[in-house]
Design a protein around this motif. Sequence first.
Motif, PDB file in Angstrom:
ATOM      1  N   ARG A 257      -0.308 -12.282  -6.482  1.00  0.00           N
ATOM      2  CA  ARG A 257      -0.446 -10.920  -5.969  1.00  0.00           C
ATOM      3  C   ARG A 257      -1.868 -10.395  -6.066  1.00  0.00           C
ATOM      4  NH1 ARG A 257       5.003  -8.131  -8.619  1.00  0.00           N
ATOM      5  NH2 ARG A 257       6.519  -9.501  -7.567  1.00  0.00           N
TER       6      ARG A 257
ATOM      7  N   ARG B 153      -1.852 -10.276  -2.378  1.00  0.00           N
ATOM      8  CA  ARG B 153      -0.949  -9.116  -2.278  1.00  0.00           C
ATOM      9  C   ARG B 153       0.513  -9.547  -2.236  1.00  0.00           C
ATOM     10  NH1 ARG B 153      -0.721  -5.149   1.085  1.00  0.00           N
ATOM     11  NH2 ARG B 153      -0.819  -3.530  -0.520  1.00  0.00           N
TER      12      ARG B 153
ATOM     13  N   SER C 245       4.098 -10.820  -1.405  1.00  0.00           N
ATOM     14  CA  SER C 245       4.881 -10.815  -0.166  1.00  0.00           C
ATOM     15  C   SER C 245       4.540  -9.647   0.741  1.00  0.00           C
ATOM     16  CB  SER C 245       6.382 -10.788  -0.493  1.00  0.00           C
ATOM     17  OG  SER C 245       6.690  -9.633  -1.280  1.00  0.00           O
ATOM     18  N   GLN C 246       3.695  -8.724   0.263  1.00  0.00           N
ATOM     19  CA  GLN C 246       3.275  -7.594   1.078  1.00  0.00           C
ATOM     20  C   GLN C 246       2.237  -8.044   2.121  1.00  0.00           C
ATOM     21  OE1 GLN C 246       4.735  -4.572   0.733  1.00  0.00           O
ATOM     22  NE2 GLN C 246       6.011  -5.690  -0.742  1.00  0.00           N
ATOM     23  N   PRO C 247       2.117  -7.304   3.226  1.00  0.00           N
ATOM     24  CA  PRO C 247       1.125  -7.688   4.243  1.00  0.00           C
ATOM     25  C   PRO C 247      -0.296  -7.695   3.693  1.00  0.00           C
ATOM     26  CG  PRO C 247       2.708  -6.128   5.143  1.00  0.00           C
ATOM     27  CD  PRO C 247       2.962  -6.172   3.674  1.00  0.00           C
TER      28      PRO C 247
ATOM     29  N   TYR D  64      -3.791  -7.043   4.744  1.00  0.00           N
ATOM     30  CA  TYR D  64      -4.351  -6.327   5.888  1.00  0.00           C
ATOM     31  C   TYR D  64      -5.852  -6.099   5.692  1.00  0.00           C
ATOM     32  CZ  TYR D  64      -4.093  -2.325   2.727  1.00  0.00           C
ATOM     33  OH  TYR D  64      -4.248  -1.487   1.659  1.00  0.00           O
TER      34      TYR D  64
ATOM     35  N   SER E 263       1.378 -12.075   6.326  1.00  0.00           N
ATOM     36  CA  SER E 263       2.036 -12.268   5.026  1.00  0.00           C
ATOM     37  C   SER E 263       2.387 -13.741   4.874  1.00  0.00           C
ATOM     38  CB  SER E 263       3.295 -11.397   4.939  1.00  0.00           C
ATOM     39  OG  SER E 263       4.295 -11.904   5.807  1.00  0.00           O
TER      40      SER E 263
END
Length: 618
Positions: free
Chosen positions: A167, A171, A173-175, A177, A258
């Motif tokens: 993470r 990040r 499983s989050q997008p 960006y 992702s």
Amino acid sequence: MASVTISESNPSGFMPAAFRNATADALCMVAVLLLVALAAFIFGGAAMQRVVTYAAIMLTAVLGLQIFSGNSGIVSFGQAAFVGLGAYATGILTMPTALQRTALRDLPQFLAGHQLSFFAALAVVLVLAVIIGLLTGTPLLRLSGSSASIATLAMLIIVYTLLVAGREITRGSQPFYGVPREVGLWTAAAVASVALVAARLFRETSFGLATRAAANDERGAAAVGVDQRTARLAAWVAGVVAAMAAGALMAQFLGAFSPRDFYFDLGFTMLAMLIVGGMTSSLGAFAGVIVTIVLIEVVRRFEGGGEVLGLHLPVLFGLTQGVLAIAMILVIWRRPTGLFGERELNLLRRPGRQAVMASAAPPQHVESDRLTADHLSRRYAGVVAVDDVSLSFGTDSITGIIGPNGAGKTTLLNMLAGDVQPSVGTVSVGGAVRQASAFRFARSGVARTFQNIRVFPHMTVLENVVVAARQVEPDLGHAEAAAMGELARMGLERFADQPAARLAYGQRRRLEVARALALKPRFLLLDEPAAGMNAVETAELVSILSTVRAERRIGVVLIEHDMRLVMNLCERIVVIDHGRVIADGTPTDIQKNPAVIAAYLGSRTARAKTATAENQTA
């Protein structure tokens, strides 16, 4: 010595025929790609340009898959993982520093604050790809076949899990960006063009030839000096480089993504594209991407539902993947090698080329060279195939090994060729003791043929011999010249550009001998070279072997059941029975030897008794 001449090969320093042909093929496909990009740029809107850009990115990724799977025959399910690694690496390296502080607050210090341009980031990603390819490929390629394919699937799952778990960097499983969207139509087309040229040329390099030979027949490839692990590792690394380059493009094409974007769906789409077009060629990859992208764009029109010819269609989630699966199944069913088959365009390759350049004379070997077996034994469970055999073979001599069926002749030959590890004893070549390794024995000057023919059926006749010649020649041009010379010696030059699978049985036998001679060996081991040949073909083979021995002063050791051939050709005969040497001498001595007569008569008597007993039982 009869001179042999070649037309297409040029050993004097110019581009070899294979590379000229590959370059022409690649430039033709690049021209088509650029014309499509130009048409989209001039006549298409933004949506059409995005479709062509996406197709170029996918082409780069699929070409990476083709470089490995198409040449090695090992289906990789993990290529999408490397696309993802390339995308995340590019995203981190190119993200604006200010945005990075908010979007990736916990990013490790050594990764933070770079904000490179796309091409600078691409260079870093390519270097990283080589490192990752070596690290992942070295253990992976100790496997083969389905086990290697399953390992690539495990690799995809591992990379996906790491992307989700990391993470602070990805990040989770989050997008992910904030990546600049600087990759457009022409950047994607330029990188895809480079990938096309690289994939087509790789097929003709030493690594490409070796990888394809090992995919056709691993034992046959080892017998001509191919180190299949090194060759496959090179193909794997090249495939990873192309995949991560595609990932770099994908990152700045999408802008946000992702881990799920680089998981099973992408891997399945890439594999479907390659299978539909044809896995074994860059032309197949190129055509497969075009056909599949068109199919996907058509199907997506219906996936969201709506009115079609007066019918109301519901929303059909997953319709695209379902249609791709059906298309792949239909292609496998009707055309197992893909819509465009196994071969490349071959724009400059002409069948039936004839000779124009004299081939270089092979080296003369000194009489002190010896192939020596010292107290060799080989046991299989409780069966002793070879029992304490000590023999020595010199150059400029032809030795026949004879004996009843099951006497251990082929096992002995396999140990002399490094194909089988002795249970006891050693084999030395030119005084140096060699550990069992067929490709190292071949490179040390021991060439061999097999009892069951092991040519490379999906490669051309010329490529079969070039694979061997490339182990001893300084470059591909000289290898092509030497290969054509050996084919001309065997009367096979007119078949040079045909797949070896099309040759008749006797011609395959001669091809295998030509391939062995292309290694410029000190010793030539032949396992029943006349098996399946008619009287005329056998006489021709005897003449060829006699000429080769006279010209090159190499040692020939052959196993043969045709006693007329053995007695006419061989100066020395070794007789083996029940794994032991029972006689060793000239043909005249062997014919009079009581032990030899007893061994042959005894084996025939035993077979006659067995047949009588079987008839009585029946």
